[in-house]
Enzyme design. Structure first.
Site, PDB file in Angstrom:
ATOM      1  N   ARG A 161       9.949   4.931   2.541  1.00  0.00           N
ATOM      2  CA  ARG A 161       9.860   6.059   1.568  1.00  0.00           C
ATOM      3  C   ARG A 161       8.857   7.075   2.107  1.00  0.00           C
ATOM      4  NH1 ARG A 161       7.242   4.909  -4.465  1.00  0.00           N
ATOM      5  NH2 ARG A 161       5.434   3.829  -3.136  1.00  0.00           N
ATOM      6  N   ASP A 444      -2.763   2.326  -6.355  1.00  0.00           N
ATOM      7  CA  ASP A 444      -2.230   3.238  -5.476  1.00  0.00           C
ATOM      8  C   ASP A 444      -2.242   4.878  -5.937  1.00  0.00           C
ATOM      9  OD1 ASP A 444       0.062   3.529  -6.969  1.00  0.00           O
ATOM     10  OD2 ASP A 444       1.418   2.657  -5.574  1.00  0.00           O
TER      11      ASP A 444
END
Ligand code: ACO
Ligand SMILES: O=CC(=O)O
Ligand code: MG
Length: 535
Positions: A161, A444
């Site tokens: 990603r 995150d």
């Protein structure tokens, strides 16, 4: 000599990925697509300005034909039809090996939410990915523990990603400007691995984060078309799964798949950035959009249910995979907390499997079997649920925007939690670790964005907490002082002094309280990383 100047410091084995040919390829990508990226970022700002005036988003009139049309995306390659469990994690070497040995079907190799784009991580991540693709990745920990692939011929499909469109890579300069971070992450991986992957019976697959419109998807599609031709692999070799994790993108799911139809593999319900995006987009839209405590907003809230079911319906109508999101609970050494974490993740995966998703994400190797078991129960002998059409789902713009119908309270505990998590996460991020377990939850960049934007929203919308206190600058400043002192106490004075706590606190307060809302926490945080590099 390439026209790109590398300003980053030395990183072990960087010569294997920053080759002159690879840098030339990055220069091509930047020349062809950097300008459009800039225009699309400007379009994002203009659209958000408009929404702040109207308080409204809707399905696009000009793309009605695409939504009504009868088309499907390209069929999935053979190795990519079973995605019942996908593990996510940074591309750090040890974790990469653990992910590849986890038993998951897919490894989302994260250069985004779970990664700080320190130069060492950007380059080191590419080195690790190169070795992972070739099955040669191995590692010895400082404690002497050996890591290698248990069965190199049977590892999860690798799906990196890249960064979102908003971040630049300052350590690679071209024509006096930094390269677009997303093009660097995509470009290096593609250049070094596309042919190798195809020869091994797989392919260059990607997750694409944080897009806000189908025009951004069109840009990715143009990048893919050019890259395949340049490197000499067939058109359609690339397969991209797009995260629907912004509120404007939820109104353009069909259009995004359509733009990418030769390269599309599916959509993913990226719930954490989605929540952040709702807060960000409607941050000044008053009580109808002022959400309760972060931890109270679950996937059963009306707006979240509408979004995830629309995603399944859209995907399956178009022959694309619908992949579930991240339940943030991680295993704990405390048996009671651990049992609760597993029960919550199980409930989340059961909801997704029942809704028709084809698979889902887990944050930890300990959760792989659970997710696999739940989805296997729903899939039976099939590799996916593509055949399950959700014609029963009818979602309107109002349903997607039903933030005001989210049950839950706004509490001092929630406010304190946002402060602690935000500061602790940022200090970790500044030190190069973009994924952390805090209070038994995975944190995150996306979850930290919720924490800071929620404080901004509560402050600027005169929220009163269940305690009776109004959220004011004075209250937040006092709680920041208290939570910061508590963090120092729990970390210990010496370790605290060695960390980047002051910078984290300063950044967090700026992003949570400044009237001028930074589009992304990671923008000022990246500037701080560059400043620290020079210090
Ligand atoms: C919103 C989103 O975008 S979600 C997707 C992005 N976020 C992520 O990918 C986060 C992924 N998860 C993680 O990074 C980690 O699980 C954390 C940071 C939350 C917790 O990690 P730790 O504190 O190391 O957990 P813990 O001590 O239980 O780990 C046990 C072992 O599992 C490994 N491990 C834990 N999570 C992962 C993972 N996701 N991938 C690979 N290995 C992992 C650890 O490295 C450790 O290995 P070791 O025993 O060989 O030393
Ligand atoms: O990237 C995933 C998310 O939830 O954000
Ligand atoms: Mg995200």
């Amino acid at each position: 000599m390439s026209a790109i100047t590398v300003t980053g410091g030395p990183v072990e084995r960087s010569d294997e990925v920053l080759t002159p040919e690879a840098l030339d390829f990055l220069a091509e990508l930047q020349t062809r697509f950097g300008g459009t990226r800039d225009e699309l970022l400007a379009a994002r700002r203009a659209r958000r300005e408009e929404v702040s005036k109207t308080g409204r988003l809707d399905f696009l009139e000009e793309t009605r034909e695409v939504r009504d049309g009868d088309w499907t995306v390209a069929e999935a390659p053979a190795d990519f039809r079973d995605r019942r469990v996908e593990i996510t994690g940074p591309t750090e070497r040890k974790m990469a090996i653990n992910a590849l040995n986890s038993g998951a079907k897919v490894w989302l190799a994260d250069l985004e939410d779970a990664n700080t784009p320190h130069w060492a991580n950007v380059v080191g991540g590419q080195v690790n990915l190169r070795d992972a693709v070739r099955g040669t990745i191995a590692f010895t920990s400082p404690q002497g523990k050996e890591y290698s692939l248990a069965d190199p011929s049977n590892t999860p499909v690798i799906v990196p990603r890249p960064r979102g469109w908003h971040l630049d890579e300052e350590h690679l300069q071209f024509d006096g400007k930094p390269l677009v971070g997303a093009l660097v992450d995509f470009g290096l991986y593609f250049f070094h691995n596309a042919k190798e992957l195809l020869e091994r019976g797989s392919g260059p697959y990607f997750y694409l984060p944080k897009m806000e419109s189908h025009r951004e998807a069109r840009l990715w599609n143009d990048v893919f078309t050019f890259a395949q031709e340049h490197v000499g692999v067939p058109h359609g070799s690339i397969r991209a799964t797009v995260l629907i994790e912004t509120i404007p993108a939820a109104f353009e799911m069909d259009e995004i798949l359509y733009e990418l139809r030769d390269h599309a593999a599916g959509l993913n319900a990226g719930r954490w950035d989605y929540l952040f995006s709702i807060i960000k987009y409607f941050r000044d839209a008053g009580p109808d959009f002022t959400l309760p405590d972060r931890n109270a907003v679950t996937m059963t809230a009306p707006m979240m249910k509408a979004y995830s079911e629309l995603l399944v319906k859209t995907c399956h109508r178009r022959g694309a995979f619908a992949i579930g999101g991240m339940a943030a609970f991680i295993p704990s050494k405390d048996p009671e907390v651990n049992d609760q974490a597993f029960a919550k993740v199980r409930a989340d995966k059961e909801r997704e499997a029942g809704a028709g998703f084809d698979g889902s994400w887990v944050a930890h190797p300990g959760m792989v079997d659970l997710c696999k078991e739940v989805f296997t129960g729903a899939l039976g002998d099939e590799p996916n649920q593509l055949g399950k059409q959700r014609d029963d789902v009818a979602v309107s713009a109002d349903d997607l925007l039903a933030a005001g119908r989210t049950p839950g309270d706004r509490t001092e505990e929630g406010l304190r939690g946002n402060i602690t998590v935000g500061i602790a996460y940022l200090q970790s991020w500044l030190r190069g670790n973009g994924a952390v377990g805090i209070h038994n939850l995975m944190e995150d960049a996306a979850t930290a964005e919720i924490s800071r934007s929620q404080i901004w929203q509560w402050l600027h919308n005169d929220v009163t907490l269940t305690s009776g206190d109004k959220v004011t600058r004075e209250l937040v400043d006092r709680l920041v002082d208290e939570e910061y002192a508590a963090l120092e106490e729990s970390v210990g004075k010496d370790a605290f002094a060695d960390g980047e706590w002051e910078a984290a606190r300063r950044l967090f307060v700026e992003c949570a309280l400044d009237p001028d809302f930074p589009d992304f926490l990671t923008l000022p945080a990246y500037a701080e990383v560059l400043r620290l590099e020079k210090a």
